[in-house]
Design an enzyme around this catalytic site. Structure first.
Site, mmCIF file in Angstrom:
data_model
loop_
_atom_site.group_PDB
_atom_site.id
_atom_site.type_symbol
_atom_site.label_atom_id
_atom_site.label_comp_id
_atom_site.label_asym_id
_atom_site.label_seq_id
_atom_site.Cartn_x
_atom_site.Cartn_y
_atom_site.Cartn_z
ATOM 1 N N GLN A 1 -2.827 -3.438 -4.167
ATOM 2 C CA GLN A 1 -3.190 -4.580 -3.341
ATOM 3 C C GLN A 1 -3.680 -5.793 -4.121
ATOM 4 O O GLN A 1 -3.761 -6.880 -3.553
ATOM 5 C CB GLN A 1 -4.258 -4.139 -2.333
ATOM 6 C CG GLN A 1 -3.721 -3.117 -1.342
ATOM 7 C CD GLN A 1 -4.792 -2.515 -0.481
ATOM 8 O OE1 GLN A 1 -5.381 -1.505 -0.834
ATOM 9 N NE2 GLN A 1 -5.062 -3.106 0.663
ATOM 10 N N HIS B 1 -4.171 5.803 -4.647
ATOM 11 C CA HIS B 1 -4.504 5.010 -3.466
ATOM 12 C C HIS B 1 -3.189 4.573 -2.803
ATOM 13 O O HIS B 1 -2.769 3.420 -2.916
ATOM 14 C CB HIS B 1 -5.347 3.786 -3.859
ATOM 15 C CG HIS B 1 -5.969 3.080 -2.692
ATOM 16 N ND1 HIS B 1 -7.325 2.987 -2.508
ATOM 17 C CD2 HIS B 1 -5.417 2.436 -1.637
ATOM 18 C CE1 HIS B 1 -7.579 2.307 -1.403
ATOM 19 N NE2 HIS B 1 -6.426 1.959 -0.861
ATOM 20 N N ASN C 1 -7.324 8.874 -1.990
ATOM 21 C CA ASN C 1 -7.771 7.928 -0.971
ATOM 22 C C ASN C 1 -7.056 8.218 0.350
ATOM 23 O O ASN C 1 -5.829 8.221 0.421
ATOM 24 C CB ASN C 1 -7.445 6.494 -1.402
ATOM 25 C CG ASN C 1 -7.688 5.497 -0.273
ATOM 26 O OD1 ASN C 1 -8.825 5.162 0.043
ATOM 27 N ND2 ASN C 1 -6.606 5.038 0.366
ATOM 28 N N GLU C 2 -7.841 8.513 1.389
ATOM 29 C CA GLU C 2 -7.347 8.664 2.755
ATOM 30 C C GLU C 2 -6.054 9.498 2.827
ATOM 31 O O GLU C 2 -5.014 9.023 3.300
ATOM 32 C CB GLU C 2 -7.139 7.288 3.391
ATOM 33 C CG GLU C 2 -8.405 6.453 3.421
ATOM 34 C CD GLU C 2 -8.234 5.102 4.102
ATOM 35 O OE1 GLU C 2 -7.084 4.763 4.469
ATOM 36 O OE2 GLU C 2 -9.232 4.387 4.287
#
Length: 618
Positions: free
Chosen positions: A176, A274, A331-332
């Site tokens: 990101q 991620h 991550n998640e």
């Protein structure tokens, strides 16, 4: 006094015509008001205009005289690796400019093979060229950028302090903010392909790969103590699998980045994956196939994934575990597991990495895993069906991973009875996986009002069809309460300001999974912020309200409820690419995508001041 019948009739008529707002429990209390109300007095006095600006001047943070170590250095850690790493370098891939004409076509990991990785992904509308092609040296932060903004009139009134070891920082992820996706040896990930399927993406993002030193200085000048970032697997191992060469440029980059964080007086927090799995794991699959749960195919269910991830993690940990105090493995993972096999692989891969970190390297830092879950609260807490729905919501989202990792318990019945292919873990597996996390990472952006579907949970579970949009969670999630009110003030997307639900959520996590909680992400995209003029983007009061109310409830959870919250990381330190577009701005800095200039927002000052005034050392 005598009241006529006609007067009584008149009063009754008025009462029927107008509902009066009279609280049944009394109006809101003001516990901060301990003195009796004073009567005012009125007087004249000389008048003068006053204007007070408080300026926070940027000062250089001296490099620490010593650095705490948490594991052996690479020279000693390398002997513990499963495979003997071989390092090399590749060039960069620029579409329509990079010809695959290398002479090493017989080398399965040579320049020609590396270029073919990108060529075979076949990205349309691909752009990667930004303003920079090398690391930019940092410059001092002008004091004019550090003038405190005007305060909001209302603010927190608590008198609590954060524990001395409380972790406060900011977070971002490589996909990101970094850019430079096909430069300096990085291989392709699923993110480049996923977004390319729907719209052209500006792959430059925030160019943090080249601007990291300046970005770190900006964060340090604001008083941030922890900087959380992710390392892209494909930048360390472009070919992803064990036994393939390590990218020397990638290793050197994150070595420099970690040292820059430490030199600025901050501490690094590193996430190993991620959402940016190497493209290798899904290249032969239909990347848009409908998952059993979550959003996308992260390749976690691939039969080679576990060994490959563990090998990648061992390489990264052997290089950097000596200087990094906190690690996040996944991550998640719910969002990209794709199916039960993927989630099961995540759990086994995480456990193996944890054992390598603590049992093999004898590292003394913390390692955990981080989950998504917009806390499911019963739409009507007095309705047993809604309570059952809320419990199921948590079991599907969190119990799937949390039961074995934190409690050594079997997968929840809701998982075993719902997900195709789900099977129990053996006693041997549970013993190995149990207690393999030092903290429970959670990204509690908002809450969800939960109730049972009209046909009931059991009928929904049995109806596994494309038309059943509620499967597999099989609860109704809404953003209004039982009286039709929104659960909080709404942002641009799914985020509502729900601080009291956050406190309840922290209580649930601590008392259910019995492990210290790290709020790994929380943030707020102000409605329509991207369309506003710069001064209006900077004065982001709704985001300040979000952060300060959430942090206030974290303090209450710690001091009033006995919940062990070890820290909170604000998302994000800059407006970034939110996996699809740039319109949802979660950042505490405005980013000009043309010039790459950053501007501090009001919420950044407000959040740092809130924490700073509530630290014992302040």
């Amino acid at each position: 006094m005598r009241v006529s019948v006609s007067s009584i009739s008149l009063v009754a008529t008025i009462a029927r015509a107008q509902q009066l707002f009279i609280t049944t429990t009394g109006y809101s209390e003001r516990p901060q008001c301990t003195q009796s109300p004073a009567s005012p007095s009125y007087y004249f006095q000389p008048f003068s205009f006053t204007l007070n600006d408080t300026v926070r001047y940027a000062t250089s943070v001296p490099s620490p005289t010593s650095t705490q170590t948490y594991a052996p250095p690479y020279s000693k850690a390398v002997k513990h690796l499963s495979t003997n790493p071989v390092t090399t370098t590749w060039g960069s891939y620029v579409p329509e400019h990079t010809a695959i004409n290398a002479t090493d076509t017989d080398d399965p990991y040579g320049q020609a093979a590396w270029s073919s990785l990108w060529h075979n992904v076949k990205l349309d509308n691909y752009t990667t060229t930004g303003l920079y092609s090398t690391t930019v040296s940092p410059t001092p932060i002008p004091s004019s950028e550090l003038v405190l903004p005007p305060k909001d009139y209302f603010g927190p009134t608590d008198c609590y302090n954060f524990p001395d070891d409380f972790i406060f920082g900011v977070a971002g992820s490589a996909a990101q903010v970094e850019g430079a996706v096909a430069l300096e040896g990085r291989g392709p990930t699923i993110q480049e392909k996923l977004v390319n399927l729907t719209r052209p993406k500006n792959y430059v993002t925030a160019e943090n790969y080249f601007l990291y030193k300046q970005d770190i200085q900006r964060l340090a000048s604001m008083g941030v103590k922890y900087y959380s970032f992710s390392i892209p697997w494909a930048r360390i191992l472009p070919f992803a699998l064990p036994g393939t060469p390590v990218n020397q440029e990638g290793i050197q980059h994150y070595d420099d980045l970690i040292n820059a964080v430490l030199d600025a007086g901050m501490q690094p927090i590193v996430t190993l994956i991620h959402f940016d799995s190497p493209w290798t794991f899904v290249s032969s699959d239909n990347v848009t196939a409908t998952p059993d749960f979550g959003y996308y195919n992260g390749g976690y269910q691939n039969e080679t994934f576990v060994d490959a991830f563990v090998n990648y993690a061992e390489i990264v940990l052997s290089h950097y575990a000596d200087r990094v105090p906190i690690w996040v493995t996944f991550n998640e993972p719910w969002l990209y597991s794709f199916n039960f096999a993927g989630a099961n692989n995540v759990i086994h891969a995480h456990a193996r990495v944890y054992h390598f970190y603590h049992d093999v390297l004898k590292a003394t830092g913390k390692m955990g895993i981080k989950f998504n879950d917009n806390f499911g609260v019963p739409r009507d807490p007095e309705n047993p069906g809604d309570v059952r729905a809320a419990n199921r919501f948590q079991e599907i989202y969190l119990g799937l991973f949390g039961n074995p990792i934190f409690l050594g318990k079997q997968y929840p019945d809701a998982v075993l009875q719902t997900l195709p292919g789900a099977k129990p873990l053996s006693k041997k597996e549970l013993h190995y996986i149990s207690n393999t996390a030092d903290f429970f990472g959670i990204d509690p952006y908002t809450a969800t009002s939960v109730s049972q579907p009209a046909e009931g949970i059991d009928d929904c579970v049995a109806n596994h069809t494309a038309a059943n949009s509620l499967w597999p969670v099989c609860v109704v999630g809404e953003t209004t309460n039982v009286y039709g009110w929104n659960i909080g003030y709404r942002a641009q997307s799914y985020v509502y300001i729900t601080p009291t639900y956050l406190r309840e959520f922290l209580n649930y996590l601590w008392n259910t999974f019995r492990t210290p909680v790290l709020v790994g992400e929380f943030g707020y995209p102000v409605f329509g912020e991207a369309e506003k003029e710069l001064p209006d983007q900077l004065f982001d009061t709704p985001r300040s309200i979000y952060y300060l109310s959430f942090m206030s409830e974290i303090l209450k959870a710690i001091h009033e409820d006995g919940v062990h919250v070890i820290g909170a990381l604000a998302w994000s330190w800059v407006d970034n690419w939110e996996f699809g577009d740039y319109a949802q701005q979660f950042g505490m800095q405005v980013l000009n995508h043309t010039t790459q200039q950053r501007y501090f927002k009001k919420s950044f000052f407000d959040l740092v001041d809130f924490v700073g005034t509530r630290q014992s050392s302040a």
